[in-house]
Design a protein around this motif. Sequence first.
Motif, PDB file in Angstrom:
ATOM      1  N   THR A  96       0.835  -1.196   0.000  1.00  0.00           N
ATOM      2  CA  THR A  96       0.000   0.000   0.000  1.00  0.00           C
ATOM      3  C   THR A  96       0.873   1.250   0.000  1.00  0.00           C
ATOM      4  OG1 THR A  96      -0.071   0.261   2.405  1.00  0.00           O
ATOM      5  CG2 THR A  96      -1.691  -1.224   1.408  1.00  0.00           C
TER       6      THR A  96
ATOM      7  N   SER B  68      -4.870   2.975  -0.490  1.00  0.00           N
ATOM      8  CA  SER B  68      -4.911   1.884  -1.463  1.00  0.00           C
ATOM      9  C   SER B  68      -6.200   1.957  -2.274  1.00  0.00           C
ATOM     10  CB  SER B  68      -4.831   0.530  -0.750  1.00  0.00           C
ATOM     11  OG  SER B  68      -4.854  -0.530  -1.688  1.00  0.00           O
TER      12      SER B  68
ATOM     13  N   ASP C  37      -9.975   6.530  -3.592  1.00  0.00           N
ATOM     14  CA  ASP C  37      -9.288   5.387  -3.008  1.00  0.00           C
ATOM     15  C   ASP C  37      -9.830   5.117  -1.601  1.00  0.00           C
ATOM     16  OD1 ASP C  37      -8.293   7.356  -1.396  1.00  0.00           O
ATOM     17  OD2 ASP C  37      -6.222   7.179  -2.072  1.00  0.00           O
TER      18      ASP C  37
END
Length: 213
Positions: free
Chosen positions: A106, A167, A196
């Motif tokens: 991530t 992420s 996101d």
Amino acid sequence: MCKAIFLDMDGTLLNSKKEISNKTKEILLKIYRSGIEIILISGRSNKSIEYIVKNRINNEHMLVRYIISTDGIMIKDLQENKVIYQSDMKKEIVEKLVSKSKQFDTAFYLITENNMYKDDRLNQYQNEIDAWYVNGEFYGINDNLKKVDFNKLNLDKEKVNRILFFSKDYESLKRINDEIKHDKNIKTLFRKDYHDYQLLLVSNEYLKAMGVI
């Protein structure tokens, strides 16, 4: 008699363009001249608030002396350039979370009093987030964004106030959140943003209201 006023920033002091209007500046000046202490409190990092105070308010005469950043995690006296209080995350917890970032690949930041650290791994998504986050949170202060090998970062010298995961993969962040959300030392916020998913982690000791108290 009112001795101090606490102001939130985003959506309160700052308008939708993340600016402070001239009218608001006039009101702040009137409050200051009446002898009332103006204290800013925000979920923003210390460096972000300091930048706004210096460049958006014109703080030459210490219109704003005290700031409370990262939802109450740090309290700083700008006049003395002194941290009054700071509730940092434990070293072992930070190291554990760094390993989770590598495991799930991530985008990842550690935020301290003056700097923001990112992993030196080549990650295209990390570069995309840099462009958005640095401009939004740090207002383009690129000198404060450090690319480091977290295996070599000396956490004894840097007090970590906040950790951020980004992420596009919901399941990755959900798994990280599920694994750590029951840790009594950590407060987590798992949310969907416009492009996101984000996982915010801070010490569980303080909130905005505690910072005021």
